[in-house]
Design a protein around this motif. Structure first.
Motif, short mmCIF file in Angstrom:
data_model
loop_
_atom_site.label_atom_id
_atom_site.label_comp_id
_atom_site.label_asym_id
_atom_site.label_seq_id
_atom_site.Cartn_x
_atom_site.Cartn_y
_atom_site.Cartn_z
N LEU A 53 49.77 34.94 47.78
CA LEU A 53 50.10 36.24 48.37
C LEU A 53 51.07 37.04 47.50
O LEU A 53 51.08 38.27 47.54
CB LEU A 53 50.70 36.03 49.76
CG LEU A 53 49.74 35.47 50.82
CD1 LEU A 53 50.49 35.10 52.09
CD2 LEU A 53 48.64 36.46 51.13
N ALA A 54 51.89 36.34 46.71
CA ALA A 54 52.90 37.02 45.90
C ALA A 54 52.36 37.50 44.56
O ALA A 54 53.02 38.30 43.88
CB ALA A 54 54.09 36.09 45.67
N LEU A 55 51.18 37.03 44.17
CA LEU A 55 50.66 37.38 42.85
C LEU A 55 50.39 38.88 42.75
O LEU A 55 49.69 39.46 43.58
CB LEU A 55 49.36 36.62 42.57
CG LEU A 55 48.72 36.88 41.19
CD1 LEU A 55 49.61 36.32 40.09
CD2 LEU A 55 47.34 36.26 41.12
N LYS A 56 50.96 39.51 41.77
CA LYS A 56 50.75 40.93 41.52
C LYS A 56 49.78 41.09 40.34
O LYS A 56 50.12 40.75 39.21
CB LYS A 56 52.07 41.63 41.19
CG LYS A 56 53.09 41.59 42.32
CD LYS A 56 52.62 42.37 43.53
CE LYS A 56 53.68 42.40 44.62
NZ LYS A 56 53.22 43.09 45.84
N LEU A 57 48.59 41.57 40.64
CA LEU A 57 47.60 41.76 39.60
C LEU A 57 47.71 43.15 39.00
O LEU A 57 48.07 44.10 39.71
CB LEU A 57 46.19 41.57 40.17
CG LEU A 57 45.86 40.15 40.63
CD1 LEU A 57 44.59 40.16 41.45
CD2 LEU A 57 45.70 39.23 39.43
N PRO A 58 47.43 43.30 37.71
CA PRO A 58 47.46 44.63 37.11
C PRO A 58 46.47 45.56 37.82
O PRO A 58 45.37 45.15 38.19
CB PRO A 58 47.04 44.38 35.64
CG PRO A 58 47.28 42.92 35.43
CD PRO A 58 47.07 42.25 36.75
#
Length: 437
Positions: A53-58
């Motif tokens: 849930l925390a992963l920030k994708l470009p």
């Protein structure tokens, strides 16, 4: 889906950009069939979910990347619709829409073909709605129809039924994923990337080609869909403009207010785009650019027409031509639309009104095109018709005779084909090279 968890609710596999990043399990199955869970297993799954849930994708910032991602989701949408048709009762929502399209637009439409039409309609309808609402506001499935541009009232009405509250739950999840994808994209960067197209490649068409190459690489071959290179389109349009001026007494060429123009297989609208661009350039050359909005409303939209049978190119044509007119300074007023219609060009004429709401306004769209076919004095027909060897339109049909016997007769299309084979009562002798290879 660059950030994905695959699970059977015991084992959890986390993938980032297709590579497995982590695998954890809530526990293991004992010989008696029961699941044994340890505290550390629960903590490991909790950690994996938190990282997921925390992963920030470009953010998506190029037209190519967005087209590829949309194509993958459209494929899931197509499969979900097809599976729904297999399990739905005859009174089901998707089966009702399939029957409406088959009755009013595409005879003998198969579930596979309808699922394809459905997926591409939703995909490009949502994309057009997102372009309309802009980068500053999130798109929502339940309100997307209202955000579609005024250039296409038919798609607005169709989209309300296809993407609104009536969508089956078996399909709505992937539609919502498409909405989330479009909301996560850097739309300003994507639209700017559109503007970097060269004269050799129309950026909107390139976007659709990229989409189609991933979504269904065989569609171009099966449907006979090929895109005419921009230099060829430009030459054909300029040649027509020259002939109108020098052979037909129309000094304004394609900009003449009385010259009606039709592309009977307009696809993504490349020829009409070139026509409109040349008309705008002509007015600018004559010092009349200031009157462009009035000219478009009174002397361009009422006489520039396109017919298209496939939903996705139809939606793309509206998007592309709408963006062009907006770029040139024309805002569509309420009640005025582009003259690009979803119709079978080779259909004979008017259809009777249908009782079902969906079938009713599909019929209305087809009848609007039929009025142009039968009543408007079209002077210029241009474009690049489909390159398929065989037409999907039936040339023969069965009907009951006076005595009740069944006989085979030629359809409207069949009569056209037979008429084409004769010139002054003699065989034309023409051979189709695609059918002799």
């Amino acid at each position: 889906m660059p950030n994905l968890i695959l699970t059977d609710y015991l084992e959890f596999r986390w993938y980032v950009h297709g590579e497995r990043r982590s695998t954890v399990s809530l526990g293991h199955i004992e010989p008696d069939g029961k699941v044994k869970v340890k505290k550390e297993d629960l903590a490991a799954v909790g950690d994996l979910l938190a990282q997921f849930l925390a992963l920030k994708l470009p953010s998506i910032s190029t037209a190519k990347e967005l087209a590829l991602r949309m194509a993958n989701l459209a494929g899931l949408m197509h499969n979900a619709a097809l599976k729904t048709l297999e399990i739905e009762p005859d009174t089901g929502t998707l089966k009702g829409w399939l029957a409406a399209f088959e009755k009013t637009l595409v005879p003998s439409l198969s579930p596979e073909q309808f699922s394809d039409m459905y997926a591409q309609t939703l995909t490009y309808g949502l994309f057009a709605a997102k372009v309309s609402v802009g980068a500053g506001q999130n798109l929502r499935r339940d309100t997307a129809a209202a955000l579609l541009p005024e250039t296409n009232p038919f798609l607005k009405r169709l989209f309300y039924h296809l993407a609104g509250p009536e969508v089956p739950l078996t399909v709505s999840w992937v539609v919502d994923d498409m909405v989330a994808l479009l909301n996560s994209a850097d739309l300003e960067a994507v639209m700017s990337d559109f503007g970097r197209g060269s004269l050799e490649k129309d950026p909107v068409v390139h976007f659709y080609e990229t989409f189609l190459a991933v979504y269904d690489p065989q569609k171009r071959k099966v449907r006979g869909v090929y895109y005419t290179p921009e230099p060829v389109v430009s030459y054909i349009v300029r040649a027509i403009d020259f002939l109108l001026k020098n052979r037909f007494g129309r000094p304004w060429g394609v900009a003449d207010r009385h010259t009606l123009i039709l592309d009977p297989a307009c696809g993504t609208g490349t020829f009409l785009h070139s026509v409109i661009s040349l008309i705008y350039a002509t007015l600018c050359t004559q010092g009349q650019a200031g009157g462009w909005p009035s000219y478009v409303s009174q002397s361009l939209l009422p006489r520039i027409f396109g017919f298209e049978l496939l939903m996705a190119p139809y939606a793309v044509a509206h998007l592309k031509l709408g963006l062009l007119l907006l770029e040139k300074g024309f805002d569509f007023p309420p009640g005025q639309r582009l003259g690009v219609y979803l119709t079978n060009t080779l259909d004979e004429g008017f259809k009777r009104a249908e009782v079902l709401p969906l079938a009713g306004f599909i019929t209305e769209e087809s009848n609007s095109a039929a009025r142009i076919k039968k009543e408007d004095p079209i002077e210029v027909i241009l474009g690049n018709p489909p390159y398929a060897g065989h037409s999907a339109n039936a040339s023969l049909r069965q009907e009951a005779g006076v005595t009740g016997t069944i006989r085979t007769v030629r359809t409207f299309i069949g009569r056209l084909i037979e008429d084409y084979k004769q010139v002054d009562g003699k065989p034309l002798g023409e051979k189709n090279p695609k059918l002799t290879q």
